[in-house]
Enzyme design. Structure first.
Site, PDB file in Angstrom:
ATOM      1  N   GLY B  87      -2.643   4.414  20.047  1.00 13.92           N
ATOM      2  CA  GLY B  87      -2.170   4.980  18.785  1.00 13.92           C
ATOM      3  C   GLY B  87      -0.656   4.972  18.671  1.00 13.92           C
ATOM      4  O   GLY B  87      -0.118   5.474  17.689  1.00 13.92           O
ATOM      5  N   THR B  88       0.030   4.397  19.657  1.00 13.85           N
ATOM      6  CA  THR B  88       1.496   4.315  19.544  1.00 13.85           C
ATOM      7  C   THR B  88       1.869   3.093  18.705  1.00 13.85           C
ATOM      8  O   THR B  88       1.070   2.172  18.541  1.00 13.85           O
ATOM      9  CB  THR B  88       2.145   4.181  20.937  1.00 13.85           C
ATOM     10  N   THR B  89       3.071   3.107  18.151  1.00 14.98           N
ATOM     11  CA  THR B  89       3.513   1.989  17.305  1.00 14.98           C
ATOM     12  C   THR B  89       4.914   1.562  17.731  1.00 14.98           C
ATOM     13  O   THR B  89       5.534   2.202  18.577  1.00 14.98           O
ATOM     14  CB  THR B  89       3.555   2.383  15.823  1.00 14.98           C
ATOM     15  N   ASN B 113      -2.621   4.382  12.358  1.00 19.49           N
ATOM     16  CA  ASN B 113      -2.826   5.615  11.584  1.00 19.49           C
ATOM     17  C   ASN B 113      -4.297   6.006  11.715  1.00 19.49           C
ATOM     18  O   ASN B 113      -5.180   5.210  11.383  1.00 19.49           O
ATOM     19  CB  ASN B 113      -2.444   5.357  10.119  1.00 19.49           C
ATOM     20  N   HIS B 152       6.119  14.692   1.257  1.00 15.91           N
ATOM     21  CA  HIS B 152       5.992  15.276   2.590  1.00 15.91           C
ATOM     22  C   HIS B 152       6.846  16.546   2.677  1.00 15.91           C
ATOM     23  O   HIS B 152       7.690  16.792   1.815  1.00 15.91           O
ATOM     24  CB  HIS B 152       6.432  14.280   3.673  1.00 15.91           C
ATOM     25  N   HIS B 153       6.619  17.298   3.743  1.00 17.93           N
ATOM     26  CA  HIS B 153       7.358  18.527   4.033  1.00 17.93           C
ATOM     27  C   HIS B 153       8.852  18.259   4.197  1.00 17.93           C
ATOM     28  O   HIS B 153       9.272  17.124   4.448  1.00 17.93           O
ATOM     29  CB  HIS B 153       6.796  19.156   5.308  1.00 17.93           C
ATOM     30  N   LYS B 156      10.600  16.488   7.394  1.00 19.64           N
ATOM     31  CA  LYS B 156      10.409  15.068   7.702  1.00 19.64           C
ATOM     32  C   LYS B 156      11.758  14.364   7.712  1.00 19.64           C
ATOM     33  O   LYS B 156      12.551  14.515   6.791  1.00 19.64           O
ATOM     34  CB  LYS B 156       9.481  14.424   6.672  1.00 19.64           C
ATOM     35  N   GLY B 162       6.319   6.077   6.949  1.00 13.16           N
ATOM     36  CA  GLY B 162       5.755   4.854   7.516  1.00 13.16           C
ATOM     37  C   GLY B 162       4.482   4.429   6.803  1.00 13.16           C
ATOM     38  O   GLY B 162       4.257   3.240   6.566  1.00 13.16           O
ATOM     39  N   THR B 163       3.652   5.405   6.436  1.00 14.76           N
ATOM     40  CA  THR B 163       2.419   5.074   5.721  1.00 14.76           C
ATOM     41  C   THR B 163       2.724   4.467   4.360  1.00 14.76           C
ATOM     42  O   THR B 163       2.066   3.509   3.930  1.00 14.76           O
ATOM     43  CB  THR B 163       1.549   6.339   5.558  1.00 14.76           C
TER      44      THR B 163
END
Lengths: 241, 241, 241, 241
Positions: B87-89, B113, B152-153, B156, B162-163
């Site tokens: 799950g790392t990128t 993701n 987003h919050h 961030k 990234g998404t």
């Protein structure tokens, strides 16, 4: 392009008429009375210029009379007709047969909804994802539950809306999963919810003006003229883009 | 199923650990220190039961050490490993090569993701409609203009997310068509707008809890155990449903 | 602050318990059985530290037994109690009388919904605009039509939701103007539509986790401890901010 | 009611003109040239019927010339004028003084935005809740963080929109908390987000057609005629409902 418009005094028809005028597209309103006699009908069409297309936004019986009369036109006049776009729905089997029969001589396109966004919505639900499933099948296999809400103005008589029923059919969703909200003057909002634990995906279409239905109808006519297809029943998706 | 979890003290890792405990799935947290020496690593794995899968939510360097150590395990231990989910990128080319090399011996799935909804979103954009175009190509050809907004919050650090970048790539949308809203504690909302005169289609994904990323990661592990694929780089879409 | 929690094994109660533990707030779970006898109840409370507050998220009968037992505590113990927060609803007239009677000795706050956002939503509808009308009255006088849609998970038994009914009451909206959508695992979405020709205003609240109800309940307890109000029925709006 | 329309060939002005015609309201378009000479201006107004109202949707300099010319009309003509509605913005101090001075003789209403929904939006943010705070103050004290997103068509030159700036001012929100999305042909969407842990409240206004601005302008004129206020600067909120 020359457009013969049947149903020009209906709500959608008059919007189409205004838009055609605004775009300076020659338009020939075909009065209901002219459909009644073969002679009037032939006179009407004998004066028609080349590159003509019939756009029918009347009612199913109007469509039936239209098809019967066009069938009897001589081949010289038929050759002027590049196509017929039928926006009426709810045809009987007999009417469907007549349409199919005439389509052997003239290209005919049946369009139940002239919104490009609703068309895109429907196409999305049926689109094939990378593993061969449709979008809705993939959503189910990922654990999403689906339901649809539609919002329309308070004067709307039916619920759920025809568009909601049609989208639900494409999504394989039983009609009891459709909810209907009625408020003010909303022209039409359709939202498909994909929900599961802690996340939600929504696809929502909003129609902001009835004018878009007029624009969509005219677009299809333009594309038929431009692509000049052979006789047959035309697939809407090839003439809406 | 037995899960070896690398990165269990990170934000996502600890959520995964809690969820695995809640589901009574035997879990073996792999401390970073154990990656440091070959001996410790082999001891750790020699005690491992059958049907094990490694879930890596550490950092790229953690992934690199993991891959190097697994490579050196003896074949008896390698046989216990049914797969590795990474799950790392942001892997370097050298790291990518090592992953590819190991995948000749063990099935490896790279997942950027773990949200099923974001996966569905991405699959929709690329899905093929009835005339062979993708959904985004069809939208363009119908005259729609596309743009993306993400929320987003306020903590961030990066914008756009990234998404959002990844969805924009799929939709062939230049990055300047992404706008970013920062407010409160929003975990993640991504909305793709398709607009044209008088109508709008929106596709929106909302993540309501970070827990869904944990659930997605575990789902992929379960599917790999269940389907028992051959060695190779696994296509995420075959193991997410 | 010390919290005596009644109903700690219910869905909301256990979330509150977890959150209190996470915040290191001393918590004393009050088992239902202890409510049954005067002696056990008094023993329980005689060991209680100062600055205590009772948070009741049980059921109406639990509330009734609680009120009866607290009434009989001696004044030394009553003095330790800085307040009672009652989160149960649907009290009978007799139960309401008992609550009112006890409030002459101890501050009591009745809270039907612990979400701050729903509270804000309700306050908005009733807020007074510059010409003295409420927001809803102003909307009507501007020509807007109002309707409400609520979305909840498919396991929800009642429709419309209690929160929707309560918001509709505040907005003076008949219940038939509420529509309900049921899909997946939605915790709760409430949208009030204000529609008229060519424009729409929407107020929408989304609950993304049941945890927020726990946070809201604890907030009210903290505020009562901090403000140390006199005995009486407390207005929720003074202790929720 | 008779309307004197200044700015009738602008985008909004021509929509107003069409709408006035559709409602059969006698309308007198005031050409810019007529503002240039005192004589032409007086001739124009001497022929005007009773119960007239001036609606100005020109530009600030147009407004200035209008005010100067009306000031010099004789009292008989001034008496025919039931009011002036000024829809231009960005007046200099000198222009503001002239407007104020003329308002001693004729009722004048300054309206920066003719949408009823935006007006309602603004009124909500400022409305007083039960404990005396405004809605935005209450939201802050409940722990909500606020930010605003606005969506407009890609031809819009400024960002953020004037309406977003105005709503942000009312909400006491710094301009850097506004984000802007540009896509397709969106006429105007403004969303104010109230976010905190696990919940979100949104207030969203969507304009679906520029026609609503025309309807709003005409509504204010009708109300001024109906209420026949005394000379002075009129509060928009008393004439918009």
């Amino acid at each position: 392009m020359n457009i013969v418009l049947l149903g020009s005094n209906g709500r959608l028809g008059s919007l189409i008429h205004n838009q055609l005028n605004a775009e300076n597209i020659p338009t020939f309103a075909l009065a209901k009375e002219i459909l009644a006699t073969k002679k009037d009908f032939q006179n009407f069409f004998s004066n028609l210029p080349e590159n003509a297309i019939i756009l029918d936004v009347s009612l199913p019986t109007g469509t039936e009379h239209l098809i019967e009369q066009v069938k009897q036109l001589n081949s010289e006049i038929k050759n002027k007709l590049k196509g017929i776009v039928i926006g009426t729905t709810g045809h009987t089997n007999a009417q469907q047969e007549k349409i199919k029969d005439l389509s052997k001589e003239i290209p005919i396109c049946l369009v139940s909804n002239f919104s490009k966004g609703v068309f895109l919505f429907d196409q999305i639900l049926n689109a094939k994802t990378s593993n061969g499933m449709t979008v809705c099948e993939l959503a189910h296999s990922l654990g999403f539950d689906l339901a649809l809400n539609e919002i329309h103005h308070t004067q709307k008589k039916d619920a759920p809306s025809g568009t909601a029923v049609s989208l639900a059919n494409t999504a394989n969703l039983p009609l009891e999963r459709i909810s209907s909200t009625r408020v003010g003057n909303v022209i039409g909002e359709h939202t498909l919810y994909f929900s599961q634990d802690s996340e939600m995906l929504e696809i929502k279409h909003s129609a902001h003006s009835r004018k878009l239905f007029a624009l969509g109808a005219i677009q299809i006519c333009k594309n038929i003229i431009a692509k000049s297809p052979n006789a047959g029943l035309l697939a809407k998706e090839e003439f809406f883009t």
